[in-house]
Write an enzyme that holds these catalytic residues in place. Structure first.
Site, mmCIF file in Angstrom:
data_model
loop_
_atom_site.group_PDB
_atom_site.id
_atom_site.type_symbol
_atom_site.label_atom_id
_atom_site.label_comp_id
_atom_site.label_asym_id
_atom_site.label_seq_id
_atom_site.Cartn_x
_atom_site.Cartn_y
_atom_site.Cartn_z
ATOM 1 N N GLU A 68 0.815 -1.216 0.000
ATOM 2 C CA GLU A 68 0.000 0.000 0.000
ATOM 3 C C GLU A 68 0.853 1.273 0.000
ATOM 4 O O GLU A 68 0.306 2.372 0.128
ATOM 5 C CB GLU A 68 -0.915 0.014 1.231
ATOM 6 C CG GLU A 68 -1.798 -1.207 1.391
ATOM 7 C CD GLU A 68 -2.938 -1.271 0.397
ATOM 8 O OE1 GLU A 68 -2.950 -0.467 -0.561
ATOM 9 O OE2 GLU A 68 -3.811 -2.130 0.580
ATOM 10 N N TYR A 114 -15.828 15.800 17.541
ATOM 11 C CA TYR A 114 -14.476 15.252 17.502
ATOM 12 C C TYR A 114 -14.098 14.774 16.107
ATOM 13 O O TYR A 114 -12.933 14.826 15.721
ATOM 14 C CB TYR A 114 -14.327 14.138 18.546
ATOM 15 C CG TYR A 114 -14.252 14.719 19.928
ATOM 16 C CD1 TYR A 114 -13.063 15.241 20.421
ATOM 17 C CD2 TYR A 114 -15.405 14.810 20.718
ATOM 18 C CE1 TYR A 114 -13.000 15.814 21.676
ATOM 19 C CE2 TYR A 114 -15.345 15.395 21.974
ATOM 20 C CZ TYR A 114 -14.145 15.894 22.443
ATOM 21 O OH TYR A 114 -14.096 16.471 23.684
#
Length: 209
Positions: A68, A114
């Site tokens: 990745e 958040y």
């Protein structure tokens, strides 16, 4: 820097966010990249056994890197301030990545303060096989700001100013995706435009209203 990466990997694994040998972490150190090796278990990383890439992605030392790595490089190229990248296969975020996105710029709506404070808008990137460099190129080409994305049918990837900041943001992604799944089809109150502006202005996170 390598020791901190190992500590963060162990923490994420202990939280159950990196099953088996899934997930990969990296930190940018000048003009080189330290990244977890292919097939590594985040619970048992070795700071002396990390892969080293140059800024172009050339493998220069250590074991073979995670496949990745193009996604990591794409996020670093998008944001010169990014110093670390966390990619997980955490359960709730991966489930959310299998659903239609909330909008073209964020797979998840503004559900919690958040999420806005630590992450901001988070696009869904079209499915590609793991390691497909074309997916990284698509992520890099997007013409709006973001620090995190959901990879369709795959999981979240998050950049941060440090490996701890990136991990904290990845944990927040998992939490907001859990809330999204818990709410299901029920109509939820979303943060208002004024509330979003207040949070993103204060914390410097991206969100296009």
């Amino acid at each position: 820097m390598s020791t901190e990466l190992v500590e963060v990997g162990a923490r994420l694994a202990a939280l159950g966010l990196s099953p088996g040998s899934s997930g990969n972490l990296s930190v940018r150190d000048g003009d080189r990249l330290l990244i977890t090796p292919t097939g590594a278990d985040l619970a048992s990383l070795d700071p002396e056994r990390l892969s080293v890439l140059d800024e172009c992605g050339l493998h220069v030392a250590g074991p073979a890197p995670s496949k990745e790595f193009p996604l990591h490089l794409a996020l670093y190229r998008r944001d010169p301030a990014a110093k670390a990248v966390v990619h997980l296969h955490s359960r709730n975020a991966t489930a959310a990545a299998c659903l239609p996105p909330w909008s073209g710029r964020s797979a998840v709506p503004p559900l919690t303060p958040y999420f806005l404070m630590r992450v901001g808008q988070m696009p869904l990137i079209r499915y590609a096989a793991p390691g497909d460099a074309a997916q990284a190129a698509e992520l890099e080409r997007l013409d709006f700001p973001f620090r995190a994305a959901l990879l369709q049918n795959h999981g979240p990837i998050v950049a941060g100013s440090s490996i701890r900041a990136a991990a904290d943001a990845a944990v927040e992604v998992e939490e907001v995706c859990a809330l999204l799944l818990l709410l299901g089809d029920r109509e939820a109150r979303l943060l208002t435009a004024a509330e979003i502006r207040d949070l993103t202005g204060k914390y410097g996170t991206p969100w296009d209203l």
